[in-house]
Design an enzyme around this catalytic site. Structure first.
Site, mmCIF file in Angstrom:
data_model
loop_
_atom_site.group_PDB
_atom_site.id
_atom_site.type_symbol
_atom_site.label_atom_id
_atom_site.label_comp_id
_atom_site.label_asym_id
_atom_site.label_seq_id
_atom_site.Cartn_x
_atom_site.Cartn_y
_atom_site.Cartn_z
ATOM 1 N N PRO A 86 -1.243 10.074 0.936
ATOM 2 C CG PRO A 86 -0.142 11.120 2.790
ATOM 3 C CD PRO A 86 -1.206 9.618 2.279
ATOM 4 N N PRO A 87 1.002 10.552 -1.795
ATOM 5 C CG PRO A 87 1.075 12.572 -3.388
ATOM 6 C CD PRO A 87 0.874 12.078 -2.019
ATOM 7 N N GLY A 88 3.224 8.062 -3.342
ATOM 8 C CA GLY A 88 3.862 7.547 -3.349
ATOM 9 C C GLY A 88 4.428 6.970 -2.110
ATOM 10 C CB THR A 89 2.094 6.685 0.717
ATOM 11 O OG1 THR A 89 1.226 6.320 0.619
ATOM 12 C CG2 THR A 89 2.463 7.002 1.441
ATOM 13 N N GLY A 90 2.890 3.903 -2.172
ATOM 14 C CA GLY A 90 2.519 2.575 -2.081
ATOM 15 C C GLY A 90 1.604 2.495 -1.738
ATOM 16 C CE LYS A 91 -3.286 6.583 -2.415
ATOM 17 N NZ LYS A 91 -1.198 7.227 -2.861
ATOM 18 C CB THR A 92 -0.167 2.604 -7.977
ATOM 19 O OG1 THR A 92 -1.066 3.765 -7.541
ATOM 20 C CG2 THR A 92 0.012 1.828 -8.774
ATOM 21 C CB SER A 126 -6.548 20.414 13.730
ATOM 22 O OG SER A 126 -5.272 20.938 12.867
ATOM 23 C CE LYS A 136 -2.591 17.712 12.091
ATOM 24 N NZ LYS A 136 -3.951 17.996 12.529
HETATM 25 N N1 LIG Z 1 5.748 -0.097 2.562
HETATM 26 C C1 LIG Z 1 6.139 -0.599 1.123
HETATM 27 N N2 LIG Z 1 7.665 -1.078 0.781
HETATM 28 C C2 LIG Z 1 8.216 -1.034 -0.611
HETATM 29 N N3 LIG Z 1 7.780 -0.830 -0.542
HETATM 30 C C3 LIG Z 1 7.004 0.647 -1.382
HETATM 31 C C4 LIG Z 1 6.608 0.729 -0.056
HETATM 32 N N4 LIG Z 1 5.760 1.707 -0.136
HETATM 33 C C5 LIG Z 1 6.020 2.585 -1.885
HETATM 34 N N5 LIG Z 1 6.562 1.618 -1.609
HETATM 35 C C6 LIG Z 1 7.386 2.022 -3.090
HETATM 36 O O1 LIG Z 1 7.164 3.811 -3.426
HETATM 37 C C7 LIG Z 1 6.898 3.351 -5.001
HETATM 38 C C8 LIG Z 1 5.932 4.187 -5.631
HETATM 39 O O2 LIG Z 1 4.776 3.690 -5.058
HETATM 40 P P1 LIG Z 1 3.551 3.957 -5.493
HETATM 41 O O3 LIG Z 1 3.382 4.122 -6.723
HETATM 42 O O4 LIG Z 1 2.411 2.887 -5.538
HETATM 43 O O5 LIG Z 1 2.347 5.193 -4.918
HETATM 44 P P2 LIG Z 1 1.299 5.849 -4.709
HETATM 45 O O6 LIG Z 1 1.136 5.585 -3.217
HETATM 46 O O7 LIG Z 1 -0.097 4.395 -5.527
HETATM 47 O O8 LIG Z 1 1.394 6.798 -5.026
HETATM 48 P P3 LIG Z 1 0.120 8.337 -5.890
HETATM 49 O O9 LIG Z 1 -0.508 8.710 -4.892
HETATM 50 O O10 LIG Z 1 1.611 9.111 -6.430
HETATM 51 O O11 LIG Z 1 -0.324 6.931 -7.033
HETATM 52 C C9 LIG Z 1 7.000 2.343 -5.418
HETATM 53 O O12 LIG Z 1 7.942 1.578 -6.645
HETATM 54 C C10 LIG Z 1 6.514 1.394 -4.106
HETATM 55 O O13 LIG Z 1 7.084 0.107 -4.931
HETATM 56 MG MG LIG Z 2 -0.675 5.684 -7.584
#
Ligand SMILES: Nc1ncnc2c1ncn2[C@@H]1O[C@H](COP(=O)(O)OP(=O)(O)OP(=O)(O)O)[C@@H](O)[C@H]1O
Ligand SMILES: [Mg+2]
Length: 778
Positions: A363-369, A685, A728
């Site tokens: 999902p978005p914002g989970t730290g992938k990038t 499910s 879930k």
């Molecule tokens: N496990 C973590 N520990 C520390 N910071 C985190 C963690 N997960 C996410 N973040 C922080 O959350 C913010 C959003 O993460 P990021 O941009 O990598 O999301 P993403 O998975 O790439 O989302 P998208 O799918 O929308 O591109 C960043 O500032 C990131 O540093």
């Molecule tokens: Mg990203």
């Protein structure tokens, strides 16, 4: 010899003679002459005193003193028409030629020549035959042409006009000859020609030659004029161009070519590329400046020299160090980090990775990038990111051919260009949002870029020469796997980012987000205190997400307001964020958390769903009413969910019958409703939840309120594995549910569940529907 007459003029036997320099007198024409030499003056005076007749003979040379031998023998007897004495003793005279004559003998030499002469008459002079007539016309015609073509000819138009009227051959011959500017020899030759026909033939040839010469002259003149015109124009434009270039500060072309040459040799290109670059540079050198193509070529060469054909950052793979860096940057994500470290270990062992490409899905914002950036940091490599979202055109990946106006290389080569090295960590963001349409399939080009078997020679349409991508570490990211084209997905090694629990979010906020935000806002560590309970409220009441992006935004919003307050009041006191302040800063709670049912009810079950933005909790409600035995489904259900509702109904009826419920279900309509209707729901499910709700309804047994469930059900009541367990369960935990019923096969997913969640909740693993009902029904 006796005297003879010409035109009724009696010619005496002895005549004074005047030698002509550079002139031939012809019969039947009048010419002006300057009489200068003493001998000639004597002869003139003599003639003027007598009958004005003089024998004019041309001299073979241009000596002043001439003897008999220097004279031609044939000349023309002329009559002085007028004399004009000049002050220096010489005279200007007009002479009319009367007839040709031949010297017979010299009778005196001093004080001037005297000769006896006999006339030479034109043969068949009076009877003009046809051939002569034709030739005459031809000659006259040619003469006219010459007069027209000769711009500065002293041929008067009257003469040409007059000639057309003339019938006398001899006169025509004379007129043409004297007006033609012929050599003296040629003139004399004609004078000596006896037959008119021969003279005309000769003139014809001479005129023809003259015409040719004139024609050639004309062409040369024209060409010269053109040449001069062109040269002048070019010169003029060049001067202008120079001043414009000066004005614009354009460097000298030569300098530019040399500079490019230096850059090419500095770029350390492979041989093939170097050859191509030099070829194009040559082409550029030959082009006139400001040719539009020259600017395309320049851009192209700039790309060639700027690409890192052999530039690399030195890689260091130190697993301990890498692990530390990953941990420094990210909280949790243990499984993800582990997979990444394994991947790096293999890479270190093999040297060059020819394995699958990492794909981070979640999902978005989970730290992938951001973990992609950490990978680059851990490896000491450069990081570049290219977003593929909404990309439909193959040319975006592979570039446009150079013939296109404004053509550029594709995103891959652009990314490498931005990185400046050939071995960056290259993140292909949103690979799940690449589309296919008529402009070609971008994923095919991506495949080529990603496939280790072929990417050592990735072809970009713009570059025209393959680029070696084999040193690039590609990392892709996606929110969902389903939309990635299968061929592409096959190349990817998927690492799932399941989303964070409340507790994990708390840690991330405290240890990563808040310190980062402090720095961004110029706040000191102790200028603000955020108690855990308030932080939890931010997470629970002001965000609803699997990741932490919104959380980061909300925290930033709080810190902005705190910063403002601190600056405005310039107070040094620590701000303690309490729930009042929170309310003031962020407004009323945006989300009331989905909570468990407040009491046990018949026909109501809490289900667990998965969405790309995390897990969710929903309740399934069923009821029956008198009708025709129809199944009514509401709440935006997808096709698969509708089918599983049918299966659930069939199972539930059979199950009720087995329990001895004696009711004719065929007369009741069954209504299944899944609230939060705005969200589309699909997938199998919800099978256990729907079945449980129906069985509860038929058996009139209430469902325990603290229980939730997820799982697929077969017609005969077998419970099958489902996906998205962690999301879930996290959602269930957020909602305060205590018991989760899961398919037995999903027991393996429990490792992903955070400790505190496992502590708070009870998990029941069901193999059949009977197991589910046993736990769920009161
Ligand atoms: N496990 C973590 N520990 C520390 N910071 C985190 C963690 N997960 C996410 N973040 C922080 O959350 C913010 C959003 O993460 P990021 O941009 O990598 O999301 P993403 O998975 O790439 O989302 P998208 O799918 O929308 O591109 C960043 O500032 C990131 O540093
Ligand atoms: Mg990203």
């Amino acid at each position: 010899m006796a005297n003879f007459r010409v035109n009724n003029i009696l010619i005496p036997q002895e005549l004074p003679l005047i030698a002509l320099k550079n002139t031939v007198l012809f019969p039947r024409v009048v010419i002006p002459l300057i009489v200068q030499r003493s001998k000639s003056v004597g002869a003139l005076d003599h003639a003027m005193a007598k009958d004005r007749l003089i024998f004019f003979v041309t001299q073979k040379n241009i000596e002043d003193n001439v003897s008999e031998r220097d004279l031609f023998t044939t000349g023309t007897i002329g009559r002085i028409v007028s004399v004009f004495k000049l002050p220096d003793g010489s005279s200007k005279v007009d002479v009319e030629g009367l007839t040709r004559a031949k010297i017979i003998s010299f009778t005196a030499k001093e004080p001037f020549f005297k000769v006896t002469a006999e006339p030479v008459l034109m043969k068949n002079g009076n009877e003009i035959n046809l051939e002569e007539k034709a030739l005459m016309r031809l000659v006259v015609d040619q003469f006219r042409s010459v007069s027209e073509m000769k711009p500065f000819a002293n041929i008067l138009p009257e003469i040409v006009y007059m000639m057309n009227q003339l019938k006398d051959v001899e006169q025509i011959i004379s007129l043409v000859t004297i007006n033609l500017n012929l050599e003296i020899q040629d003139q004399q030759h004609i004078l000596e020609t006896d037959r008119a026909l021969d003279a005309l033939k000769r003139l014809n040839i001479l005129l023809g030659r003259e015409l040719e010469i004139l024609e050639a002259e004309k062409n040369v003149a024209k060409e010269t004029k053109k040449q001069i015109g062109k040269m002048q124009k070019e010169l003029f434009l060049r001067e202008q161009l120079k001043s414009i270039e000066k004005e614009l500060g354009v460097e000298d072309d030569r300098d530019e070519i040399n500079m490019l040459k230096d850059k090419i040799s500095a770029a350390d290109m492979p041989k093939e590329v170097h050859g191509k670059a030099m070829k194009e540079l040559n082409r550029l050198g030959k082009m006139p400046p400001f040719n539009p193509e020259a600017s395309y070529l320049r851009t192209y060469l700039d790309w060639l020299v700027e690409l890192p054909w052999s530039k690399k950052t030195k890689e260091k793979i130190d697993l301990k160090e890498a692990e530390k860096i990953l941990n420094d940057d990210h909280y949790g994500l243990d499984r993800v980090k582990e997979r990444i470290l394994e991947y790096l270990a293999v890479q270190k062992q093999v040297g060059k990775m020819k394995g699958p490409i990492l794909c981070l899905v979640g999902p978005p914002g989970t730290g992938k990038t951001s973990i992609g950036q950490s990978i680059a940091r851990a490896l000491g490599r450069k990081f570049v990111r290219v977003s593929l979202g909404g990309l439909r055109d193959e040319a975006e990946i592979r570039g446009h051919r150079r013939t296109y106006v404004g053509a550029l290389p594709g995103r891959i080569v652009q990314g490498i260009h931005n990185a400046g090295v050939k071995n960056p960590v290259f993140m292909l963001d949103e690979i799940d949002k690449v589309g296919i349409d008529f402009r070609g399939d971008p994923s095919a080009a991506l495949l080529e870029a990603l496939d280790p078997q072929q990417n050592h020679a990735f072809s970009d349409h713009y570059l025209e020469i393959p680029f070696d991508l084999s040193d690039v570490l590609f990392v892709a990211t996606a929110n969902i796997l389903d939309t990635i084209p299968p061929a592409l997905r096959d190349r990817l090694e998927v690492i799932e980012f399941p989303g964070y629990s409340e507790d994990e979010k708390l840690h991330i906020a405290r240890d990563f987000l808040i310190p980062k935000l402090y720095k961004d806002h110029g706040l000191k560590k102790n200028s603000i205190s955020i108690p855990n309970s308030v932080l939890a409220d931010v997470i629970r009441k002001h965000t609803r997400e699997a990741g932490v992006r919104d959380l980061e935004r909300q925290l930033a919003s709080i810190l902005r307001k705190v910063t403002r307050k601190l600056v405005e009041t310039s107070s040094k006191r620590q701000v303690v964020l309490n729930s009042d302040l929170l309310h003031k800063y962020l407004g009323p709670a945006r989300f009331s958390h989905q909570v468990a049912e407040t009491q046990d009810e018949v026909g109501v079950v809490t289900g667990l769903g998965w969405t790309p933005v995390g897990g969710e909790v929903f309740s399934i409600e069923v009821s029956k009413m008198p009708g025709k035995g129809r199944l009514i489904l509401t709440g935006q259900l997808g096709a698969v969910m509708k089918e599983s509702a049918q299966a659930a109904l069939s199972f539930a009826r059979a199950r009720a019958a087995k329990s001895g419920v004696k009711e004719d279900f065929n007369r009741d309509d069954i209504h299944i409703h899944v609230p939060s209707g705005a969200i589309k729901k699909d997938g199998p499910s919800a099978g256990t939840a729907m079945t449980t709700a129906l069985v509860s309804l038929f058996l009139k047994k209430p469902v325990k309120k603290e229980v939730c469930m997820t799982g697929e059900v077969t017609l005969r009541g077998k419970v099958l594995e489902i996906g998205g367990v962690k999301e879930k369960i996290l959602a269930a935990h957020r909602a305060g549910l205590k018991v989760a019923i899961l398919p037995l096969e999903n027991k393996k997913d429990m490792d992903d569940i955070p400790k505190e969640v496992r502590r708070d909740m009870k998990f029941v693993f069901a193999k059949t529907m009977e197991d589910v009902l046993k736990t769920a029904l009161r």
